[in-house]
Design a protein around this motif. Structure first.
Motif, PDB file in Angstrom:
ATOM      1  N   SER A 198      36.451  46.557  43.236  1.00 55.01           N
ATOM      2  CA  SER A 198      35.619  46.991  42.126  1.00 55.01           C
ATOM      3  C   SER A 198      35.343  48.485  42.199  1.00 55.01           C
ATOM      4  O   SER A 198      35.309  49.168  41.192  1.00 55.01           O
ATOM      5  N   ALA A 199      35.137  48.974  43.393  1.00 49.54           N
ATOM      6  CA  ALA A 199      34.846  50.397  43.544  1.00 49.54           C
ATOM      7  C   ALA A 199      36.080  51.225  43.206  1.00 49.54           C
ATOM      8  O   ALA A 199      35.966  52.318  42.661  1.00 49.54           O
ATOM      9  N   ALA A 200      37.257  50.679  43.493  1.00 45.21           N
ATOM     10  CA  ALA A 200      38.484  51.432  43.241  1.00 45.21           C
ATOM     11  C   ALA A 200      38.828  51.462  41.753  1.00 45.21           C
ATOM     12  O   ALA A 200      39.424  52.406  41.278  1.00 45.21           O
ATOM     13  N   GLN A 201      38.457  50.450  41.029  1.00 44.28           N
ATOM     14  CA  GLN A 201      38.760  50.391  39.602  1.00 44.28           C
ATOM     15  C   GLN A 201      37.459  50.536  38.834  1.00 44.28           C
ATOM     16  O   GLN A 201      36.515  49.817  39.058  1.00 44.28           O
ATOM     17  N   THR A 202      37.428  51.428  37.881  1.00 47.89           N
ATOM     18  CA  THR A 202      36.173  51.713  37.206  1.00 47.89           C
ATOM     19  C   THR A 202      35.858  50.766  36.059  1.00 47.89           C
ATOM     20  O   THR A 202      34.704  50.525  35.775  1.00 47.89           O
ATOM     21  N   LYS A 203      36.875  50.224  35.394  1.00 44.72           N
ATOM     22  CA  LYS A 203      36.626  49.372  34.233  1.00 44.72           C
ATOM     23  C   LYS A 203      37.211  47.984  34.474  1.00 44.72           C
ATOM     24  O   LYS A 203      38.373  47.740  34.185  1.00 44.72           O
ATOM     25  N   ILE A 204      36.396  47.105  34.986  1.00 43.88           N
ATOM     26  CA  ILE A 204      36.877  45.754  35.240  1.00 43.88           C
ATOM     27  C   ILE A 204      36.343  44.808  34.172  1.00 43.88           C
ATOM     28  O   ILE A 204      37.092  44.063  33.580  1.00 43.88           O
ATOM     29  N   PHE A 205      35.049  44.854  33.920  1.00 44.21           N
ATOM     30  CA  PHE A 205      34.414  43.908  33.012  1.00 44.21           C
ATOM     31  C   PHE A 205      33.925  44.585  31.739  1.00 44.21           C
ATOM     32  O   PHE A 205      33.398  45.687  31.766  1.00 44.21           O
ATOM     33  N   GLN A 246      41.754  50.021  26.722  1.00 41.35           N
ATOM     34  CA  GLN A 246      40.615  50.610  27.425  1.00 41.35           C
ATOM     35  C   GLN A 246      40.677  50.366  28.937  1.00 41.35           C
ATOM     36  O   GLN A 246      39.845  50.871  29.672  1.00 41.35           O
ATOM     37  N   GLY A 247      41.624  49.549  29.392  1.00 44.69           N
ATOM     38  CA  GLY A 247      41.796  49.312  30.812  1.00 44.69           C
ATOM     39  C   GLY A 247      40.899  48.244  31.411  1.00 44.69           C
ATOM     40  O   GLY A 247      40.673  48.227  32.615  1.00 44.69           O
ATOM     41  N   ILE A 306      32.272  46.099  23.984  1.00 43.64           N
ATOM     42  CA  ILE A 306      33.384  46.653  23.208  1.00 43.64           C
ATOM     43  C   ILE A 306      33.444  46.062  21.801  1.00 43.64           C
ATOM     44  O   ILE A 306      34.427  46.238  21.083  1.00 43.64           O
ATOM     45  N   THR A 307      32.376  45.399  21.381  1.00 44.39           N
ATOM     46  CA  THR A 307      32.344  44.739  20.076  1.00 44.39           C
ATOM     47  C   THR A 307      32.658  45.713  18.941  1.00 44.39           C
ATOM     48  O   THR A 307      33.507  45.431  18.086  1.00 44.39           O
ATOM     49  N   GLU A 308      31.995  46.853  18.912  1.00 39.99           N
ATOM     50  CA  GLU A 308      32.191  47.811  17.807  1.00 39.99           C
ATOM     51  C   GLU A 308      33.611  48.361  17.760  1.00 39.99           C
ATOM     52  O   GLU A 308      34.161  48.567  16.680  1.00 39.99           O
ATOM     53  N   ILE A 309      34.206  48.575  18.913  1.00 43.28           N
ATOM     54  CA  ILE A 309      35.578  49.072  18.945  1.00 43.28           C
ATOM     55  C   ILE A 309      36.524  48.018  18.365  1.00 43.28           C
ATOM     56  O   ILE A 309      37.437  48.341  17.586  1.00 43.28           O
ATOM     57  N   VAL A 310      36.288  46.768  18.713  1.00 45.25           N
ATOM     58  CA  VAL A 310      37.131  45.686  18.189  1.00 45.25           C
ATOM     59  C   VAL A 310      36.907  45.529  16.690  1.00 45.25           C
ATOM     60  O   VAL A 310      37.872  45.322  15.937  1.00 45.25           O
ATOM     61  N   ILE A 311      35.677  45.663  16.242  1.00 48.56           N
ATOM     62  CA  ILE A 311      35.388  45.570  14.799  1.00 48.56           C
ATOM     63  C   ILE A 311      36.151  46.649  14.047  1.00 48.56           C
ATOM     64  O   ILE A 311      36.745  46.384  12.983  1.00 48.56           O
ATOM     65  N   ASP A 357      43.966  43.686  22.480  1.00 48.88           N
ATOM     66  CA  ASP A 357      44.539  45.029  22.343  1.00 48.88           C
ATOM     67  C   ASP A 357      43.560  46.099  22.828  1.00 48.88           C
ATOM     68  O   ASP A 357      43.938  47.017  23.562  1.00 48.88           O
ATOM     69  N   VAL A 358      42.312  45.978  22.413  1.00 51.72           N
ATOM     70  CA  VAL A 358      41.295  46.953  22.825  1.00 51.72           C
ATOM     71  C   VAL A 358      41.072  46.882  24.329  1.00 51.72           C
ATOM     72  O   VAL A 358      40.989  47.919  25.000  1.00 51.72           O
TER      73      VAL A 358
END
Length: 168
Positions: free
Chosen positions: A22-29, A139-140, A159-164, A134-135
């Protein structure tokens, strides 16, 4: 007892390795409100109006059948004292048939409405899920949870707004 200690040790090792990943990857969840995404799809309102119209047609038909039954039942109650037993039996059978037909219509109407609703919503939901995937990839994010499952948030992104924006 030894089994519990071994299990606890393995769990601790897995937890620590997950923490290091988790520390190595910034965007997991991330999380999203898929219902909001579906409702924002331009075709959603059209589909809902079509469903409402269909539901109103079913309701009107059901009301007409109920009124017919009520009218014939009131006639039966009012006039049965004046009828011959054969006519009473015939009218009672007619009322039973009307009631059975009404119950069958109600069941069929519920099933048909549920089917129509599913047919209307499924493609919209699939479109929303594809946009979400896709988003998330762009976004990783490795995991996206539905907002309904989110009990606590300390680091996950909405990420709701980005998907919208993607589905519009």
């Amino acid at each position: 007892m030894k089994l519990k200690v071994i299990f606890a040790s393995l769990f601790a090792v897995m937890l620590m390795s997950f923490s290091n990943e988790s520390a190595a990857q910034t965007k997991i969840f991330a999380y999203a409100n898929l219902d909001s995404v579906v409702r924002s799809i331009p075709e959603f309102e059209t589909k809902m109006k079509e469903l409402e119209s269909y539901q109103n047609q079913l309701y009107t038909s059901m009301q007409q059948q109920e009124q017919e039954f009520q009218s014939k039942y009131a006639d039966f109650q009012q006039n049965q004292a004046n009828w011959l037993p054969e006519i009473i039996q015939q009218k009672a059978q007619e009322l039973e048939l009307l009631q059975r037909n009404l119950q069958e219509f109600q069941q069929t109407a519920q099933q048909n409405f549920a089917k129509r609703q599913n047919e209307a919503i499924t493609p919209l939901r699939q479109k929303a899920e594809a946009a979400l995937a896709d988003v998330a990839k762009a976004q990783g994010y490795q995991y996206v949870l539905p907002i309904e499952m989110l009990l606590y948030n300390d680091g996950a992104d909405d990420i709701t707004e980005i998907v919208i924006q993607k589905v519009k």
